[in-house]
Design an enzyme around this catalytic site. Structure first.
Site, PDB file in Angstrom:
ATOM      1  N   ASP A  64      -1.317   9.763 -10.292  1.00  0.00           N
ATOM      2  CA  ASP A  64      -1.200   8.826 -11.417  1.00  0.00           C
ATOM      3  C   ASP A  64       0.257   8.514 -11.721  1.00  0.00           C
ATOM      4  O   ASP A  64       0.616   7.361 -12.011  1.00  0.00           O
ATOM      5  CB  ASP A  64      -1.884   9.389 -12.656  1.00  0.00           C
ATOM      6  CG  ASP A  64      -3.399   9.401 -12.551  1.00  0.00           C
ATOM      7  OD1 ASP A  64      -3.939   8.836 -11.577  1.00  0.00           O
ATOM      8  OD2 ASP A  64      -4.036   9.986 -13.451  1.00  0.00           O
TER       9      ASP A  64
ATOM     10  N   ASP B  41       0.861  -1.175   0.000  1.00  0.00           N
ATOM     11  CA  ASP B  41       0.000   0.000   0.000  1.00  0.00           C
ATOM     12  C   ASP B  41       0.905   1.235   0.000  1.00  0.00           C
ATOM     13  O   ASP B  41       1.829   1.329   0.812  1.00  0.00           O
ATOM     14  CB  ASP B  41      -0.886  -0.007   1.242  1.00  0.00           C
ATOM     15  CG  ASP B  41      -1.874   1.133   1.248  1.00  0.00           C
ATOM     16  OD1 ASP B  41      -2.890   1.040   0.535  1.00  0.00           O
ATOM     17  OD2 ASP B  41      -1.628   2.125   1.963  1.00  0.00           O
TER      18      ASP B  41
ATOM     19  N   ASN C  64      -2.105  12.946  -3.365  1.00  0.00           N
ATOM     20  CA  ASN C  64      -3.136  13.306  -4.343  1.00  0.00           C
ATOM     21  C   ASN C  64      -3.737  14.669  -4.014  1.00  0.00           C
ATOM     22  O   ASN C  64      -3.900  15.516  -4.896  1.00  0.00           O
ATOM     23  CB  ASN C  64      -4.249  12.250  -4.341  1.00  0.00           C
ATOM     24  CG  ASN C  64      -4.302  11.453  -5.617  1.00  0.00           C
ATOM     25  OD1 ASN C  64      -3.610  11.720  -6.584  1.00  0.00           O
ATOM     26  ND2 ASN C  64      -5.141  10.454  -5.604  1.00  0.00           N
TER      27      ASN C  64
ATOM     28  N   GLU D 248      -4.624   2.209  -4.348  1.00  0.00           N
ATOM     29  CA  GLU D 248      -3.168   2.309  -4.219  1.00  0.00           C
ATOM     30  C   GLU D 248      -2.584   1.047  -3.595  1.00  0.00           C
ATOM     31  O   GLU D 248      -1.507   1.059  -3.036  1.00  0.00           O
ATOM     32  CB  GLU D 248      -2.768   3.560  -3.420  1.00  0.00           C
ATOM     33  CG  GLU D 248      -3.106   3.541  -1.952  1.00  0.00           C
ATOM     34  CD  GLU D 248      -4.509   4.062  -1.617  1.00  0.00           C
ATOM     35  OE1 GLU D 248      -4.763   4.206  -0.422  1.00  0.00           O
ATOM     36  OE2 GLU D 248      -5.341   4.299  -2.494  1.00  0.00           O
TER      37      GLU D 248
ATOM     38  N   HIS E 266      -4.183  14.899  -8.899  1.00  0.00           N
ATOM     39  CA  HIS E 266      -4.329  13.521  -9.378  1.00  0.00           C
ATOM     40  C   HIS E 266      -3.314  13.151 -10.449  1.00  0.00           C
ATOM     41  O   HIS E 266      -2.974  11.979 -10.604  1.00  0.00           O
ATOM     42  CB  HIS E 266      -5.754  13.280  -9.874  1.00  0.00           C
ATOM     43  CG  HIS E 266      -6.746  13.267  -8.759  1.00  0.00           C
ATOM     44  ND1 HIS E 266      -6.916  12.194  -7.931  1.00  0.00           N
ATOM     45  CD2 HIS E 266      -7.613  14.215  -8.321  1.00  0.00           C
ATOM     46  CE1 HIS E 266      -7.842  12.459  -7.025  1.00  0.00           C
ATOM     47  NE2 HIS E 266      -8.281  13.686  -7.238  1.00  0.00           N
TER      48      HIS E 266
END
Length: 183
Positions: free
Chosen positions: A75, A58, A66, A100, A71
């Site tokens: 990404d 994780d 984020n 994630e 974002h």
């Protein structure tokens, strides 16, 4: 002529089917296995009577990254994570199993190889994106034996992941203990 047309059309249909299958099994953003395809691979490994290690990873503080950077940076981090999974030798299969969260299968009964892989992977992750967007991962790893119940394996890895999260992050836990190289 009819035979030729039939064969040509059949090839086209098979090509399209192959493309659809790949799309159905691949995470769009990261181009690695999606959850469904990864779980199917895991089930196949167990059904074939193999044993090994499952690792659940994780990305630490991903929501904060984020929210803070946008974002597009999130990404970029997810893609960098996928690249690390592809570039670190030693795993048999890996995939994105949640937002994630990622899963890794290591087939074989060598705890040293499994823990060395985990340590190398986390090291690769640390250096995969330069500051200020660098990131780390926490991981929970568990051994699975022949005929294992996949849901039990996933829960055990999840418990180890939470132990890693609650004990400083950026580390791997196996059987409730932190992992070091050649444990």
């Amino acid at each position: 002529i009819l035979n030729y047309s039939y064969v040509k059309n059949l090839r086209s249909v098979l090509l399209v089917e192959s493309e659809f299958r790949e799309l159905a099994e691949t995470d769009y953003l990261t181009s690695i296995l999606n959850r469904r395809a990864f779980i199917e691979r895991f089930a196949k490994v167990i059904a074939e009577g193999q044993c090994g290690y499952f690792m659940m990873l994780d990305i630490d503080s991903f929501k904060l990254k984020n929210d803070q950077f946008g974002h597009d940076v999130g990404d970029k981090i997810l893609c960098a994570m996928a690249h690390c999974l592809k570039a670190t030798p030693g795993s048999d299969s890996f995939g994105r199993i949640g937002g994630e969260e990622f899963g890794v299968l290591l087939v074989g009964d060598d705890p040293g190889a499994a823990t060395d892989f985990a340590v190398r992977l986390l090291q690769a992750i640390r250096g995969s994106v330069p500051p200020p967007h660098h990131y780390t991962c926490s991981a929970g790893m568990t051994h699975f034996s022949v005929g294992a119940d996949m849901s039990v394996v996933l829960k055990c890895a999840d418990r180890n992941l939470y132990a890693a999260k609650h004990n400083g992050k950026d580390c791997v836990y196996l059987d409730g203990e932190p992992v070091t190289a050649s444990r």
